[in-house]
Design an enzyme around this catalytic site. Structure first.
Site, PDB file in Angstrom:
ATOM      1  N   ASN A 193       1.751 -18.426  -4.794  1.00  0.00           N
ATOM      2  CA  ASN A 193       1.516 -19.268  -3.606  1.00  0.00           C
ATOM      3  C   ASN A 193       0.415 -18.698  -2.715  1.00  0.00           C
ATOM      4  O   ASN A 193       0.138 -19.237  -1.649  1.00  0.00           O
ATOM      5  CB  ASN A 193       2.813 -19.489  -2.813  1.00  0.00           C
ATOM      6  N   GLY A 242       7.261 -12.120  -4.774  1.00  0.00           N
ATOM      7  CA  GLY A 242       8.234 -11.661  -3.793  1.00  0.00           C
ATOM      8  C   GLY A 242       7.508 -11.072  -2.603  1.00  0.00           C
ATOM      9  O   GLY A 242       6.327 -10.742  -2.691  1.00  0.00           O
ATOM     10  N   ASN A 251      13.017 -15.904   0.338  1.00  0.00           N
ATOM     11  CA  ASN A 251      11.897 -15.889  -0.614  1.00  0.00           C
ATOM     12  C   ASN A 251      12.293 -15.165  -1.911  1.00  0.00           C
ATOM     13  O   ASN A 251      12.119 -15.694  -3.007  1.00  0.00           O
ATOM     14  CB  ASN A 251      10.683 -15.208   0.019  1.00  0.00           C
ATOM     15  N   SER A 274      12.869  -1.965  -8.071  1.00  0.00           N
ATOM     16  CA  SER A 274      12.226  -0.862  -7.357  1.00  0.00           C
ATOM     17  C   SER A 274      13.124   0.365  -7.321  1.00  0.00           C
ATOM     18  O   SER A 274      14.358   0.248  -7.309  1.00  0.00           O
ATOM     19  CB  SER A 274      11.960  -1.340  -5.931  1.00  0.00           C
ATOM     20  N   TYR A 300      14.449  -5.620   2.415  1.00  0.00           N
ATOM     21  CA  TYR A 300      13.627  -5.730   1.203  1.00  0.00           C
ATOM     22  C   TYR A 300      14.344  -5.071   0.018  1.00  0.00           C
ATOM     23  O   TYR A 300      14.517  -5.668  -1.043  1.00  0.00           O
ATOM     24  CB  TYR A 300      12.247  -5.074   1.410  1.00  0.00           C
ATOM     25  N   LYS A 335      16.286  -6.543  -3.788  1.00  0.00           N
ATOM     26  CA  LYS A 335      16.160  -6.057  -5.177  1.00  0.00           C
ATOM     27  C   LYS A 335      17.550  -5.762  -5.755  1.00  0.00           C
ATOM     28  O   LYS A 335      17.863  -6.109  -6.890  1.00  0.00           O
ATOM     29  CB  LYS A 335      15.284  -4.802  -5.222  1.00  0.00           C
ATOM     30  N   PHE A 374       8.592   3.036  -9.679  1.00  0.00           N
ATOM     31  CA  PHE A 374       8.516   4.079  -8.659  1.00  0.00           C
ATOM     32  C   PHE A 374       7.293   3.744  -7.778  1.00  0.00           C
ATOM     33  O   PHE A 374       7.202   2.624  -7.310  1.00  0.00           O
ATOM     34  CB  PHE A 374       8.624   5.462  -9.313  1.00  0.00           C
ATOM     35  N   ASP A 408      12.755   6.828   5.521  1.00  0.00           N
ATOM     36  CA  ASP A 408      12.172   7.577   4.400  1.00  0.00           C
ATOM     37  C   ASP A 408      13.205   8.505   3.760  1.00  0.00           C
ATOM     38  O   ASP A 408      13.982   9.154   4.471  1.00  0.00           O
ATOM     39  CB  ASP A 408      10.986   8.435   4.882  1.00  0.00           C
TER      40      ASP A 408
HETATM   41  P1  NAD Z   1       1.947  -8.329  -4.010  1.00  0.00           P
HETATM   42  O1  NAD Z   1       2.356  -8.839  -2.681  1.00  0.00           O
HETATM   43  O2  NAD Z   1       0.570  -7.812  -4.179  1.00  0.00           O
HETATM   44  O3  NAD Z   1       2.200  -9.459  -5.120  1.00  0.00           O
HETATM   45  C1  NAD Z   1       3.222 -10.406  -5.014  1.00  0.00           C
HETATM   46  C2  NAD Z   1       2.603 -11.774  -5.239  1.00  0.00           C
HETATM   47  O4  NAD Z   1       3.614 -12.766  -5.166  1.00  0.00           O
HETATM   48  C3  NAD Z   1       1.545 -12.129  -4.181  1.00  0.00           C
HETATM   49  O5  NAD Z   1       0.373 -12.540  -4.841  1.00  0.00           O
HETATM   50  C4  NAD Z   1       2.180 -13.282  -3.397  1.00  0.00           C
HETATM   51  O6  NAD Z   1       1.215 -14.204  -2.950  1.00  0.00           O
HETATM   52  C5  NAD Z   1       3.140 -13.867  -4.417  1.00  0.00           C
HETATM   53  N1  NAD Z   1       4.326 -14.546  -3.874  1.00  0.00           N
HETATM   54  C6  NAD Z   1       5.199 -14.100  -2.938  1.00  0.00           C
HETATM   55  N2  NAD Z   1       6.185 -14.973  -2.750  1.00  0.00           N
HETATM   56  C7  NAD Z   1       5.960 -16.015  -3.604  1.00  0.00           C
HETATM   57  C8  NAD Z   1       6.625 -17.226  -3.891  1.00  0.00           C
HETATM   58  N3  NAD Z   1       7.744 -17.572  -3.242  1.00  0.00           N
HETATM   59  N4  NAD Z   1       6.114 -18.049  -4.831  1.00  0.00           N
HETATM   60  C9  NAD Z   1       4.965 -17.737  -5.472  1.00  0.00           C
HETATM   61  N5  NAD Z   1       4.280 -16.596  -5.242  1.00  0.00           N
HETATM   62  C10 NAD Z   1       4.771 -15.741  -4.317  1.00  0.00           C
HETATM   63  O7  NAD Z   1       3.011  -7.215  -4.430  1.00  0.00           O
HETATM   64  P2  NAD Z   1       2.979  -6.173  -5.650  1.00  0.00           P
HETATM   65  O8  NAD Z   1       2.794  -4.812  -5.075  1.00  0.00           O
HETATM   66  O9  NAD Z   1       2.074  -6.653  -6.702  1.00  0.00           O
HETATM   67  O10 NAD Z   1       4.477  -6.264  -6.124  1.00  0.00           O
HETATM   68  C11 NAD Z   1       4.892  -7.134  -7.158  1.00  0.00           C
HETATM   69  C12 NAD Z   1       6.409  -7.056  -7.295  1.00  0.00           C
HETATM   70  O11 NAD Z   1       6.784  -5.719  -7.565  1.00  0.00           O
HETATM   71  C13 NAD Z   1       7.159  -7.472  -6.026  1.00  0.00           C
HETATM   72  O12 NAD Z   1       8.317  -8.165  -6.401  1.00  0.00           O
HETATM   73  C14 NAD Z   1       7.511  -6.151  -5.392  1.00  0.00           C
HETATM   74  O13 NAD Z   1       8.650  -6.238  -4.596  1.00  0.00           O
HETATM   75  C15 NAD Z   1       7.756  -5.283  -6.624  1.00  0.00           C
HETATM   76  N6  NAD Z   1       7.578  -3.852  -6.360  1.00  0.00           N
HETATM   77  C16 NAD Z   1       6.426  -3.405  -5.794  1.00  0.00           C
HETATM   78  C17 NAD Z   1       6.275  -2.046  -5.502  1.00  0.00           C
HETATM   79  C18 NAD Z   1       5.031  -1.539  -4.843  1.00  0.00           C
HETATM   80  O14 NAD Z   1       5.052  -0.410  -4.339  1.00  0.00           O
HETATM   81  N7  NAD Z   1       3.916  -2.256  -4.842  1.00  0.00           N
HETATM   82  C19 NAD Z   1       7.293  -1.152  -5.825  1.00  0.00           C
HETATM   83  C20 NAD Z   1       8.452  -1.639  -6.427  1.00  0.00           C
HETATM   84  C21 NAD Z   1       8.588  -2.991  -6.691  1.00  0.00           C
HETATM   85  N1  UFG Z   2       3.389   8.272   4.191  1.00  0.00           N
HETATM   86  C1  UFG Z   2       2.712   8.967   5.189  1.00  0.00           C
HETATM   87  N2  UFG Z   2       1.782   8.302   5.922  1.00  0.00           N
HETATM   88  C2  UFG Z   2       1.499   6.979   5.722  1.00  0.00           C
HETATM   89  C3  UFG Z   2       2.200   6.277   4.704  1.00  0.00           C
HETATM   90  C4  UFG Z   2       3.143   6.966   3.966  1.00  0.00           C
HETATM   91  O1  UFG Z   2       2.945  10.150   5.391  1.00  0.00           O
HETATM   92  O2  UFG Z   2       0.656   6.432   6.445  1.00  0.00           O
HETATM   93  C5  UFG Z   2       4.381   8.999   3.377  1.00  0.00           C
HETATM   94  C6  UFG Z   2       5.783   8.437   3.509  1.00  0.00           C
HETATM   95  O3  UFG Z   2       6.444   9.022   4.591  1.00  0.00           O
HETATM   96  C7  UFG Z   2       6.374   8.814   2.157  1.00  0.00           C
HETATM   97  C8  UFG Z   2       5.183   8.756   1.210  1.00  0.00           C
HETATM   98  O4  UFG Z   2       4.030   8.840   2.029  1.00  0.00           O
HETATM   99  O5  UFG Z   2       6.828  10.121   2.216  1.00  0.00           O
HETATM  100  C9  UFG Z   2       5.131   7.482   0.398  1.00  0.00           C
HETATM  101  O6  UFG Z   2       5.222   6.355   1.285  1.00  0.00           O
HETATM  102  P1  UFG Z   2       4.915   4.878   0.801  1.00  0.00           P
HETATM  103  O7  UFG Z   2       5.107   3.989   1.992  1.00  0.00           O
HETATM  104  O8  UFG Z   2       3.612   4.814   0.108  1.00  0.00           O
HETATM  105  O9  UFG Z   2       6.018   4.626  -0.305  1.00  0.00           O
HETATM  106  P2  UFG Z   2       7.608   4.627  -0.199  1.00  0.00           P
HETATM  107  O10 UFG Z   2       8.110   5.595  -1.203  1.00  0.00           O
HETATM  108  O11 UFG Z   2       8.069   4.789   1.176  1.00  0.00           O
HETATM  109  O12 UFG Z   2       7.971   3.135  -0.599  1.00  0.00           O
HETATM  110  C10 UFG Z   2       7.289   2.438  -1.633  1.00  0.00           C
HETATM  111  C11 UFG Z   2       7.313   0.960  -1.315  1.00  0.00           C
HETATM  112  C12 UFG Z   2       8.709   0.444  -1.399  1.00  0.00           C
HETATM  113  C13 UFG Z   2       9.298   0.750  -2.720  1.00  0.00           C
HETATM  114  C14 UFG Z   2       9.223   2.225  -2.991  1.00  0.00           C
HETATM  115  C15 UFG Z   2       9.702   2.532  -4.381  1.00  0.00           C
HETATM  116  O13 UFG Z   2       6.802   0.727  -0.013  1.00  0.00           O
HETATM  117  O14 UFG Z   2       8.673  -0.946  -1.252  1.00  0.00           O
HETATM  118  O15 UFG Z   2       7.880   2.677  -2.856  1.00  0.00           O
HETATM  119  O16 UFG Z   2       9.025   1.745  -5.304  1.00  0.00           O
HETATM  120  F1  UFG Z   2      10.573   0.352  -2.763  1.00  0.00           F
END
Ligand code: NAD
Ligand code: UFG
Length: 339
Positions: A33, A83, A100, A125, A150, A154, A179, A296
């Site tokens: 979307n 998501g 969502n 996640s 969030y 999951k 991770f 954290d």
């Molecule tokens: P992202 O936001 O870059 O990608 C998600 C995409 O989904 C976006 O392009 C957004 O426009 C689309 N979207 C959201 N809601 C929608 C809906 N209702 N219908 C259609 N499209 C929709 O995020 P990402 O980092 O690529 O993450 C992808 C998935 O992996 C997510 O589910 C996220 O929760 C999960 N995940 C991400 C991380 C991370 O650190 N990036 C870690 C663990 C899990």
């Molecule tokens: N951190 C800083 N400064 C910043 C940002 C982060 O010191 O400006 C530190 C955080 O305190 C943490 C580490 O960097 O110790 C990693 O932080 P991130 O925010 O990059 O990642 P997290 O592990 O907190 O969380 C991420 C995603 C979550 C997901 C998780 C596991 O944000 O959505 O990884 O996949 F669930």
């Protein structure tokens, strides 16, 4: 399984996975979307792979949008990246997140069932482990104790998927617990493009490198770890993308519900990551020590045995590769996809 529907396929992890799939000659259909991604990603994917995935601007919460796709395409497997993912925002807007992520996944699964599509890969996640008592965690470690809505989406979706396979054994599901994905495609054409001030470590560091932010704030240096900063398992987004191919292969051979942690197995501190980026940059990066960030956890990294034994998955890249590729992306696209 050749025809893969990728929801959220223009997002960060989705776009890298689409590249991997197209390079391996899968036929990719995307629904997104565009709430957190840009349409220009499709041009970049085409530039890298020489192929343009079929794209539907649509929402996984819309039965009509999904029906159109299932009517017009033969789909063998769905990878659900769509998501919302911002931890802080989810605390402020819990209903939006539950609606969502959870309702969206339910509608998607219902429409899959109506169309006899049963293979499903879900982006979960490491956050489902909450604050782990012991690290490394493995897939049998206790889940729960999530610290924000969030993370709870999951956890709940995982639970729904477990209930679903009991009631509907035709469903064949792979839950992937990511991770910390960082880095970018080595071409520098696709990468992470957060809106506004980055919440996450790697994009914050690259914005400091490119001059958009003054300095990195390190959230706490008084944790009980080797250098006082938190430990995470950073995984190159291209390795993570390949993990989805492994999951497709698994679903081709097996029937049921399978859960895998995708990481490198190596814990890195915030300073380790900062130093890796400094190597890529060739000079120091400004930082300051700031107070701990609420929610954290001290340390979270994974045991990689199950993913290796059952999926044949092994991460190839280390944090130096991740830093090099993330910097290459940011350097070439200082304003992300806005340029
Ligand atoms: P992202 O936001 O870059 O990608 C998600 C995409 O989904 C976006 O392009 C957004 O426009 C689309 N979207 C959201 N809601 C929608 C809906 N209702 N219908 C259609 N499209 C929709 O995020 P990402 O980092 O690529 O993450 C992808 C998935 O992996 C997510 O589910 C996220 O929760 C999960 N995940 C991400 C991380 C991370 O650190 N990036 C870690 C663990 C899990
Ligand atoms: N951190 C800083 N400064 C910043 C940002 C982060 O010191 O400006 C530190 C955080 O305190 C943490 C580490 O960097 O110790 C990693 O932080 P991130 O925010 O990059 O990642 P997290 O592990 O907190 O969380 C991420 C995603 C979550 C997901 C998780 C596991 O944000 O959505 O990884 O996949 F669930």
């Amino acid at each position: 399984m050749k025809n893969i529907l990728v929801t959220g396929g223009t997002g960060y992890i989705g776009s890298h996975t689409v590249v991997e799939l197209l390079n391996l000659n899968y036929n990719v259909i995307i629904i997104d979307n565009l709430s957190n991604s840009k349409i220009v990603v499709l041009d970049r994917i085409e530039k890298i792979t020489g192929k343009r995935p079929k794209f539907y601007k649509g929402d996984i919460r819309s039965k009509d949008d999904l029906r159109k796709i299932f009517n017009e395409n033969k789909i063998d497997c769905v990878i659900n990246f769509a998501g919302l993912k911002a931890v802080g925002e989810s605390v402020k807007k819990p209903l939006e997140y539950y609606e969502n992520n959870i309702y969206g996944s339910i509608v998607l699964l219902e429409e899959m069932k109506k169309n006899n599509v049963y293979n499903f890969i879900f982006s979960s996640s490491a956050t489902v482990y909450g604050d782990p008592i012991d690290v490394p965690v493995d897939e049998n470690s206790k889940i729960g104790g999530t610290t924000n809505p969030y993370g709870t989406t999951k956890l709940f979706i995982e639970r729904i998927l477990n209930d679903l396979v009991i009631a509907e054994p035709k469903f064949n599901i792979c839950i992937l617990r990511y991770f910390n994905p960082i880095g970018a495609h080595p071409s520098g054409l696709i990468g992470e493009d957060p809106n506004g001030i980055p919440n996450n470590l790697a994009p914050y560091i690259t914005q400091v490198m490119v001059g958009k932010r003054e300095k990195l704030n390190i959230f706490g240096n008084d944790y009980d770890t080797k250098d006082g900063t938190c430990i995470r398992d950073y995984i190159h987004v291209c390795d993570l993308a390949y993990g989805h191919v492994c999951a497709i292969n698994k679903l081709e051979k097996s029937q049921g519900i399978f859960i895998y942690n995708l990481g490198t197995g190596k814990g890195s501190s915030v300073f380790d990551v900062l130093h890796a980026f400094e190597k890529a940059y060739g000079k120091p990066i400004a930082y300051a020590i700031a107070p701990r960030r609420a929610g954290d956890v001290k340390a979270n990294y994974t045991d990689v045995t199950k993913a290796y034994n059952e999926l044949g998955f092994k991460a190839k890249y280390d944090i130096l590769d991740m830093a090099r590729d993330a910097w290459n992306w940011q350097k070439n696209n200082p304003n992300g996809y806005e340029d």
